[in-house]
Design a protein around this motif. Sequence first.
Motif, mmCIF file in Angstrom:
data_model
loop_
_atom_site.group_PDB
_atom_site.id
_atom_site.type_symbol
_atom_site.label_atom_id
_atom_site.label_comp_id
_atom_site.label_asym_id
_atom_site.label_seq_id
_atom_site.Cartn_x
_atom_site.Cartn_y
_atom_site.Cartn_z
ATOM 1 N N ALA A 262 -40.853 47.490 53.583
ATOM 2 C CA ALA A 262 -41.243 46.390 54.479
ATOM 3 C C ALA A 262 -41.923 45.248 53.740
ATOM 4 O O ALA A 262 -42.573 45.429 52.710
ATOM 5 N N ASN A 263 -41.762 44.051 54.302
ATOM 6 C CA ASN A 263 -42.433 42.845 53.826
ATOM 7 C C ASN A 263 -43.569 42.542 54.806
ATOM 8 O O ASN A 263 -43.316 42.157 55.946
ATOM 9 N N TYR A 264 -44.797 42.725 54.375
ATOM 10 C CA TYR A 264 -45.953 42.603 55.271
ATOM 11 C C TYR A 264 -46.527 41.200 55.259
ATOM 12 O O TYR A 264 -46.522 40.553 54.225
ATOM 13 N N GLU B 104 -43.109 42.263 62.245
ATOM 14 C CA GLU B 104 -43.224 42.664 63.647
ATOM 15 C C GLU B 104 -42.264 43.792 63.986
ATOM 16 O O GLU B 104 -41.153 43.857 63.465
ATOM 17 N N ILE B 105 -42.760 44.654 64.882
ATOM 18 C CA ILE B 105 -41.919 45.694 65.468
ATOM 19 C C ILE B 105 -41.991 45.535 66.977
ATOM 20 O O ILE B 105 -43.084 45.520 67.558
ATOM 21 N N TRP C 59 -33.858 44.409 60.539
ATOM 22 C CA TRP C 59 -33.390 43.281 59.729
ATOM 23 C C TRP C 59 -34.041 43.331 58.362
ATOM 24 O O TRP C 59 -35.244 43.566 58.244
ATOM 25 N N MET C 60 -33.217 43.101 57.341
ATOM 26 C CA MET C 60 -33.697 42.968 55.973
ATOM 27 C C MET C 60 -33.295 41.588 55.472
ATOM 28 O O MET C 60 -32.252 41.055 55.873
ATOM 29 N N ALA D 97 -36.307 43.290 51.564
ATOM 30 C CA ALA D 97 -37.375 43.895 52.359
ATOM 31 C C ALA D 97 -37.042 43.842 53.840
ATOM 32 O O ALA D 97 -36.314 42.956 54.311
ATOM 33 N N ILE D 98 -37.603 44.777 54.568
ATOM 34 C CA ILE D 98 -37.486 44.799 56.038
ATOM 35 C C ILE D 98 -38.386 43.696 56.577
ATOM 36 O O ILE D 98 -39.562 43.609 56.217
ATOM 37 N N THR D 99 -37.828 42.860 57.448
ATOM 38 C CA THR D 99 -38.589 41.748 58.004
ATOM 39 C C THR D 99 -38.848 41.884 59.505
ATOM 40 O O THR D 99 -39.701 41.194 60.044
ATOM 41 N N ARG D 100 -38.100 42.773 60.171
ATOM 42 C CA ARG D 100 -38.289 42.952 61.611
ATOM 43 C C ARG D 100 -37.581 44.219 62.057
ATOM 44 O O ARG D 100 -36.527 44.561 61.566
ATOM 45 N N ILE D 101 -38.196 44.901 63.036
ATOM 46 C CA ILE D 101 -37.583 46.052 63.694
ATOM 47 C C ILE D 101 -37.676 45.806 65.191
ATOM 48 O O ILE D 101 -38.750 45.452 65.699
ATOM 49 N N THR D 102 -36.558 45.948 65.874
ATOM 50 C CA THR D 102 -36.513 45.738 67.318
ATOM 51 C C THR D 102 -35.837 46.944 67.964
ATOM 52 O O THR D 102 -34.626 47.100 67.870
#
Length: 148
Positions: A66-68, A71-72, A126-127, A142-147
């Motif tokens: 993840a890229n901190y 948002e999830i 999304w990466m 990196a992972i930028t969002r999880i929905t």
Amino acid sequence: MRAASAFSALALTLLLAVPAFAQSEEAVFERIETIQGDAEGFGEAFATLQEAFLVGDPAQTLADLANYPFEIAANGELYDIFAPEDLVDNFDRLISEDTRSALASQDYADLIVTSEGVGFGDGVLWMANICTDESCDETYWAITRITN
């Protein structure tokens, strides 16, 4: 002439029946390389993610990729994730079974590729290829969002 028209109509119907997302792995690779860059790096991240959901530790792997902050969307709410432990400690509440299943069974040829990134499972994750500085000479996936 009627037979030719009927044949043309049937051929058009069959062509339209093919899913719009049907593409080859090579086409997806080229699209990632063209739009995001570093398609080989994405392939490594993709393999790491899939392996984690099949035989590894998906919570820790998601946290590591993840890229901190990011948002999830889960449980009808939007959660800001600021650190890896936020995701690992709340993994069961934040990542639904449907999302886990979609990620475990993701086929490379069915990825979504846009200027915003690469989407898994019809957009549940999304990466993106992230630049490390202004020149963007070095990047990482990196992972930028999880929905969910």
